[in-house]
Design an enzyme around this catalytic site. Structure first.
Site, PDB file in Angstrom:
ATOM      1  N   ILE A 689       2.978   7.948  -1.610  1.00  0.00           N
ATOM      2  CA  ILE A 689       4.383   8.057  -2.022  1.00  0.00           C
ATOM      3  C   ILE A 689       4.792   6.902  -2.913  1.00  0.00           C
ATOM      4  O   ILE A 689       5.887   6.878  -3.437  1.00  0.00           O
ATOM      5  CB  ILE A 689       5.331   8.136  -0.802  1.00  0.00           C
ATOM      6  CG1 ILE A 689       5.054   7.002   0.180  1.00  0.00           C
ATOM      7  CG2 ILE A 689       5.212   9.479  -0.121  1.00  0.00           C
ATOM      8  CD1 ILE A 689       6.062   6.932   1.311  1.00  0.00           C
ATOM      9  N   GLY A 690       3.917   5.956  -3.123  1.00  0.00           N
ATOM     10  CA  GLY A 690       4.293   4.869  -4.002  1.00  0.00           C
ATOM     11  C   GLY A 690       3.135   3.915  -4.185  1.00  0.00           C
ATOM     12  O   GLY A 690       2.176   3.922  -3.404  1.00  0.00           O
ATOM     13  N   ALA A 691       3.213   3.136  -5.243  1.00  0.00           N
ATOM     14  CA  ALA A 691       2.191   2.133  -5.465  1.00  0.00           C
ATOM     15  C   ALA A 691       2.855   0.938  -6.096  1.00  0.00           C
ATOM     16  O   ALA A 691       3.693   1.085  -6.982  1.00  0.00           O
ATOM     17  CB  ALA A 691       1.097   2.669  -6.376  1.00  0.00           C
ATOM     18  N   SER A 694       1.107  -4.812  -4.678  1.00  0.00           N
ATOM     19  CA  SER A 694       0.262  -5.265  -3.588  1.00  0.00           C
ATOM     20  C   SER A 694      -0.531  -4.140  -2.952  1.00  0.00           C
ATOM     21  O   SER A 694      -1.456  -4.393  -2.203  1.00  0.00           O
ATOM     22  CB  SER A 694       1.104  -5.979  -2.532  1.00  0.00           C
ATOM     23  OG  SER A 694       2.124  -5.135  -2.086  1.00  0.00           O
ATOM     24  N   GLY A 695      -0.193  -2.914  -3.216  1.00  0.00           N
ATOM     25  CA  GLY A 695      -0.992  -1.858  -2.638  1.00  0.00           C
ATOM     26  C   GLY A 695      -0.350  -0.495  -2.772  1.00  0.00           C
ATOM     27  O   GLY A 695       0.722  -0.355  -3.338  1.00  0.00           O
ATOM     28  N   VAL A 697       1.184   3.036  -1.016  1.00  0.00           N
ATOM     29  CA  VAL A 697       1.909   3.406   0.189  1.00  0.00           C
ATOM     30  C   VAL A 697       1.733   4.897   0.436  1.00  0.00           C
ATOM     31  O   VAL A 697       1.912   5.707  -0.469  1.00  0.00           O
ATOM     32  CB  VAL A 697       3.404   3.061   0.057  1.00  0.00           C
ATOM     33  CG1 VAL A 697       4.116   3.384   1.350  1.00  0.00           C
ATOM     34  CG2 VAL A 697       3.580   1.596  -0.287  1.00  0.00           C
ATOM     35  N   LYS A 711       1.007   1.120   4.303  1.00  0.00           N
ATOM     36  CA  LYS A 711       0.696   0.409   3.068  1.00  0.00           C
ATOM     37  C   LYS A 711      -0.729  -0.088   3.140  1.00  0.00           C
ATOM     38  O   LYS A 711      -1.116  -0.787   4.074  1.00  0.00           O
ATOM     39  CB  LYS A 711       1.643  -0.759   2.901  1.00  0.00           C
ATOM     40  CG  LYS A 711       1.416  -1.522   1.626  1.00  0.00           C
ATOM     41  CD  LYS A 711       2.380  -2.654   1.533  1.00  0.00           C
ATOM     42  CE  LYS A 711       3.030  -2.698   0.176  1.00  0.00           C
ATOM     43  NZ  LYS A 711       4.021  -3.735   0.096  1.00  0.00           N
ATOM     44  N   ASP A 819      10.820 -11.859  -3.130  1.00  0.00           N
ATOM     45  CA  ASP A 819      10.744 -10.710  -4.031  1.00  0.00           C
ATOM     46  C   ASP A 819      11.849  -9.718  -3.703  1.00  0.00           C
ATOM     47  O   ASP A 819      11.608  -8.529  -3.556  1.00  0.00           O
ATOM     48  CB  ASP A 819       9.360 -10.061  -3.932  1.00  0.00           C
ATOM     49  CG  ASP A 819       9.078  -9.125  -5.114  1.00  0.00           C
ATOM     50  OD1 ASP A 819       9.862  -9.167  -6.099  1.00  0.00           O
ATOM     51  OD2 ASP A 819       8.111  -8.366  -5.059  1.00  0.00           O
TER      52      ASP A 819
END
Ligand SMILES: *[C@@H]1O[C@H](CO)[C@@H](O)[C@H](O)[C@H]1NC(C)=O
Ligand SMILES: *[C@@H]1O[C@H](CO)[C@@H](O)[C@H](O)[C@H]1NC(C)=O
Length: 996
Positions: A689-691, A694-695, A697, A711, A819
């Site tokens: 569902i996401g990138a 750091s990695g 997801v 993650k 962040d």
């Protein structure tokens, strides 16, 4: 009779004399007065005891008949629906209620059939535009700018009989720009700018408007090509199609616009070359086609026009600047930065033209700076960074007293800087860095009384710093590192009370630090590394409360490390390689300072590596350290190499990625309703569902029906960052597990829960609670941004602030997120917000892997606090800054960086827009204006949080308070048209990092 007498008596008692003599029109107007809310008593003089309304403020009458013909009540703070009673004034031709709070415009307005001029700009009108306006037979002027009309432009608008001016700027119209507007043949001005129209083409029918003089379609979501037919607008003087999605070439028919004075095409996607025949535009004064994809050269004939302003920056133009541009008699503004232009600037450039702004930065120009640039004495901005200019600064520029902003950095310029050039009185930004300039910094600099940024690093300047430098009271930033400066720091330098940064590292400066440096109240960064400075480090340094970065390494400082240093909140402290002695103040005996004091053989610290421990076992600590580093480095290279080989081999061997579960270790922080096997089985690329940097997801739906987010941290060599994210800390940190354990303990309603982590030797998984509404950033900046109404946005701000406040103030030790951004604020099913992704960036800092990992840049473009960008050091206040940017995103609906802002980021864009155009241009137009007062207050908090100096930013605890205060008074709000904002100081010179 008795009855009548009684009636009179009653009137007398009531104290109101009979209104018998006022004309019928006066009575109508008086009723209009009563129908409006008038908090300022603007209509107090409208007295119904008068005979005629003709002397009332704002009322105009025909002198012959005494009949009311005009009503002009601008900015009178009148509120209420449009008073239809006005339409009873049968001779009313002129009506202006500009800048009031009129709330509705009923279709009955068509009964005002005499109206010629109707100005209802800057009111609170909502809903559809009344179609019946087109029934006003004499209407010539219709201005509805700055309201909240939505929907389509009604088809009836194509039937206006006499309309000459139609302005619908700054509404919420969301249909398309309709073709039928091409039927209003009487139209002279059509202004539809700044509406959230649906994407659509420019109707070619607009070319039928042959009387048109002004066509303004800025930011109207226009797509496709510019129609050829626009060339038929022979009377057009202003053509503004800026900030759209137009593509294709600039049609050659535009060269037929024989009356055109100004053409604005910037910020589109236009391609191809500037069309031939431009020299036919004999009236053209201003041309702005910047921020497109134009190619080819700047045609010679363009420069034969009486141009005053030529903006072609941020294109792909190549070739040389035509020499004939030097003959333009009126040219005052030339901005060509960020192209691929080559060759030299004409030798006599500026001889004929009254140049004021010249920006040719970031091209491939070469040759010398023309000596005549300031021949007319008006040059204010000379921006030439990032080219290949060579030779000296011409002597005559030293007499250019109008100069304010000078950026010549990153060229091949050389020679001595003319002495008078140093002392130009109005210059506030002088950037000569990264050239080959030599000779001394002139004593004349004392006359440059407005100087705030002086950037001289990486040249070959010699001699000592001029004594007069201490008189530059506005100096904020002085850098002259990597030169050959000698002598001691002048005493006067201590009196620079505004100084935020002083960077003189790598010179040959000697002597002691001047006395009185406690006057550097605003100093954030002090870098005097690698000089030959001596004497003791004065204790006054400890009183510089905003000092963040202190590097005095590689000098000859002696004596003790002053205990006062412990008062500072330093992100960087380097006193290594001096001749310091004595015992380290206790605070500095921590791991994180282990490299701060190396190479001071006489210095003793409680167990600190590399320092004497009373026993003196490591006299040669410097060399030992060096040796050890080399070994460690060699070892690392070997391990990375072997690891890389192993990875390649593994990938080659099996394309199938079977996970050997036995090697996983699970660490859980909550009572788990699932097992790690379930998770490992579901890590399918289909579930991503996401990138991020750091990695990746994954969303994993468990057998019990619940979802979690997993993650998977990048393994092996870290990936290049995505989404402009600056690279984060290493994930294969030894302290990773310990850190994860700490974070796993955090329980707060506004922080995403970390259920557990699973680790193998080369891969790490973090299992979080699943947040169904994704990240704030994705939602806010997608087409669904309109879903987030103000109350929801406000609650998100509140939630995120509470989460951060918890990290800063309730965790021991405090956790700095590093962040904070809208993409790291996640939304649950009810749009409750939780701060996420605070783990990885933080790990690094507290596991104390020493300076290298501590100075790893974290954070994302547009969110990074200014001090962080140059000190690489953060504290809680850097998070506050980033959170302020999130607040500004919520208020404006805009991204933290956007090509539309040009060289600016959101923070600067907001400040400048507030300053120049007012608060209405800042607030997201998707937001309901009835919340304006609250929105303004949140905006204000956002501005405080993004203050350039950390000390001026509120703590997150205070931010929570400030936000709560808004909700405390959050009774249903009446719209406040002029939400007051505290003025905010903005100076672009405070950001030497910005391009050109
Ligand atoms: C409007 O003006 C005309 C011509 O001046 C006049 O005859 C007429 O009475 C005026 N109407 C009113 C209501 O005063
Ligand atoms: C208006 O313009 C369109 C397209 O440019 C054209 O087809 C049409 O004939 C024009 N109408 C008039 C009345 O000129």
């Amino acid at each position: 009779m008795i009855l009548l007498r009684f009636f009179f008596l009653l009137l007398l008692l009531a104290g109101a004399p009979p209104a018998l003599s006022l004309t019928q029109e006066g009575l109508y107007l008086h009723s209009v007065k009563l129908s409006l809310t008038d908090p300022d008593s603007s209509l107090a003089a409208w007295d119904d005891r008068d005979d005629s309304p003709c002397a009332w403020p704002g009322v105009g009458c025909d002198p012959a008949s005494g009949s009311v013909t005009s009503l002009d009540l601008p900015s009178a703070n009148l509120a209420g629906p449009f008073p239809l009673l006005l339409c009873r004034l049968s001779n009313l031709t002129f009506l202006s209620l500009y800048n009031n709070s009129i709330t509705s415009l009923p279709s009955g307005v068509s009964a005002c059939h005499s109206l010629v001029h109707l100005d209802l700009a800057q009111n609170l009108l909502t809903g559809d535009l009344p179609a019946s306006l087109a029934d006003l037979p004499n209407l010539a002027y219709l201005d509805l700018t700055g309201n909240n009309f939505s929907g389509d432009i009604p088809a009836s608008f194509g039937r206006f009989q006499r309309l000459e001016v139609l302005s619908l700027v700054y509404n919420l119209l969301d249909g398309t720009v309709p073709a039928f507007l091409g039927n209003i043949s009487t139209l002279k001005m059509l202004n539809l700018s700044y509406n959230p129209f649906a994407p659509g083409r420019i109707p070619p029918e607009l070319g039928n408007l042959t009387n048109l003089e002004v066509l303004w379609l800025t930011e109207c979501s226009l797509t496709g090509k510019i129609p050829e037919s626009l060339g038929r607008l022979k009377r057009l003087t202003d053509l503004d199609l800026a900030i759209n999605y137009l593509e294709g070439p600039i049609p050659s028919s535009l060269t037929e616009l024989e009356s055109v004075f100004q053409i604005e095409l910037y910020n589109n996607s236009l391609t191809g070359e500037l069309p031939p025949g431009l020299s036919k535009l004999t009236a053209l004064r201003l041309l702005d086609a910047s921020m497109n994809r134009l190619t080819g050269t700047i045609p010679d004939e363009l420069t034969r026009l009486p141009l005053e302003s030529l903006n072609l920056y941020e294109n792909q133009l190549s070739g040389e600047l035509p020499a004939s541009i030097a003959d333009s008699p009126n040219l005052y503004e030339l901005r060509l930065f960020k192209n691929k232009l080559t060759g030299e600037l004409p030798k006599n450039f500026g001889q004929n033209a009254p140049l004021r702004y010249v920006d040719v930065s970031t091209n491939n120009f070469s040759g010398e700076i023309p000596a005549s640039l300031c021949a007319k004495g008006e040059l204010e901005e000379l921006l030439m960074i990032e080219n290949s200019f060579s030779g000296p600064i011409p002597e005559p520029l030293g007499g250019c007293r109008s100069l304010t902003r000078v950026r010549l950095g990153n060229n091949g310029l050389s020679g001595d800087v003319p002495s008078s050039f140093w002392g130009l009185p109005r210059v506030y930004l002088l950037e000569l860095a990264d050239n080959k300039f030599s000779g001394p910094i002139g004593e004349e600099i004392a006359s440059a009384s407005g100087l705030s940024v002086l950037s001289l690093s990486r040249n070959e300047f010699t001699g000592s710093l001029p004594k007069g430098i201490g008189t530059l009271a506005s100096l904020l930033d002085f850098s002259a590192s990597e030169n050959k400066l000698t002598g001691s720091l002048p005493e006067s330098i201590a009196s620079l009370g505004q100084l935020g940064r002083l960077d003189l590292h790598r010179n040959e400066l000697s002597g002691e630090l001047p006395s009185g440096i406690q006057q550097w109240k605003k100093l954030n960064e002090l870098n005097l590394a690698s000089n030959q400075l001596s004497g003791s480090i004065p204790g006054e340094i400890g009183s510089l409360s905003v000092l963040n970065y202190l590097d005095l390494s590689g000098n000859w400082f002696s004596g003790k490390v002053p205990v006062e240093l412990q008062n500072l909140k330093l992100n960087q402290l380097n006193l290594s390689y001096n001749r310091l002695s004595g015992t380290l103040p206790p605070m500095f005996t921590k791991q994180m300072y282990q490299n701060s004091f190396l190479g001071n053989p006489g210095l003793c610290g409680g167990g600190m590596q590399g320092l004497c421990n009373g026993g003196g076992e490591e006299r040669n600590s410097g060399y030992l350290w060096l040796l050890r580093s080399i070994f460690v480095l060699a070892g690392l290279v070997f391990i990375v190499g072997v690891g890389w080989f192993y990875m390649k081999y593994k990938k080659f061997k099996s394309a199938k990625r079977a996970i050997d579960k036995s090697k996983w270790t699970l660490m859980s922080f909550h009572k788990l309703g699932f097992s790690e096997d379930e998770i490992l089985d579901s890590l399918d690329e289909d579930n991503v569902i996401g990138a991020g940097s750091s990695g990746k997801v994954y969303k994993v739906v468990l057998t019990n029906g619940e979802a979690v987010a997993v993650k998977k941290l990048w393994d092996g060599p870290r990936k290049e960052s995505e989404n402009h994210d600056v690279e984060k800390g290493p994930v294969q940190d030894d302290g990773f597990d310990a850190e994860v354990r700490t974070l796993g303990k955090i329980r707060h309603k506004n922080i995403v829960k970390l259920w557990c982590s699973c680790t193998t030797r080369d891969c790490k998984l973090l299992v979080y609670e699943y947040m169904p509404n994704g990240s704030l950033g994705d939602l806010l900046h997608s087409s669904k941004g309109g879903l987030l109404e103000w109350p929801t946005r406000y609650r998100i701000a509140m939630d995120a602030a509470e989460g951060l406040s918890y990290l800063h103030h309730d965790c021991v030790p405090p956790i700095v997120h590093r962040d904070v951004k809208s993409n790291n604020i996640l939304l649950d099913a009810d749009f409750g917000a939780r701060v996420a992704d605070f783990g990885v960036a933080k790990v690094v800092e507290r596991t104390g892997k020493g300076h290298e990992s501590m100075s790893m840049i974290a954070g994302s473009c547009g969110y990074i606090a200014p001090e962080y960008a140059y000190t690489l050091r953060v504290n809680e206040k850097s998070d506050t800054y980033s959170f302020g940017v999130v607040l500004l995103e919520l208020v404006t609906g805009r991204r933290p960086v956007d090509p539309e802002f040009g060289e600016k980021d959101l923070v600067k864009w907001v400040c400048i827009t507030l300053d120049q155009k007012g608060v209405d241009q800042v607030i997201d137009r998707k937001l309901d204006s009835c919340f304006k007062e609250d929105i303004c207050r949140v905006l204000n908090i956002g501005l405080q949080c993004t203050s350039p100096l950390p000390i001026n930013r509120p703590s997150m605890r205070r931010v929570v308070k400030l936000l709560q205060e808004i909700s405390a008074e959050n009774a249903p709000k009446k719209a406040n048209r002029d939400g007051k904002l505290t003025p905010y100081y903005y100076d672009d010179a405070s950001d030497p990092g910005s391009v050109a």
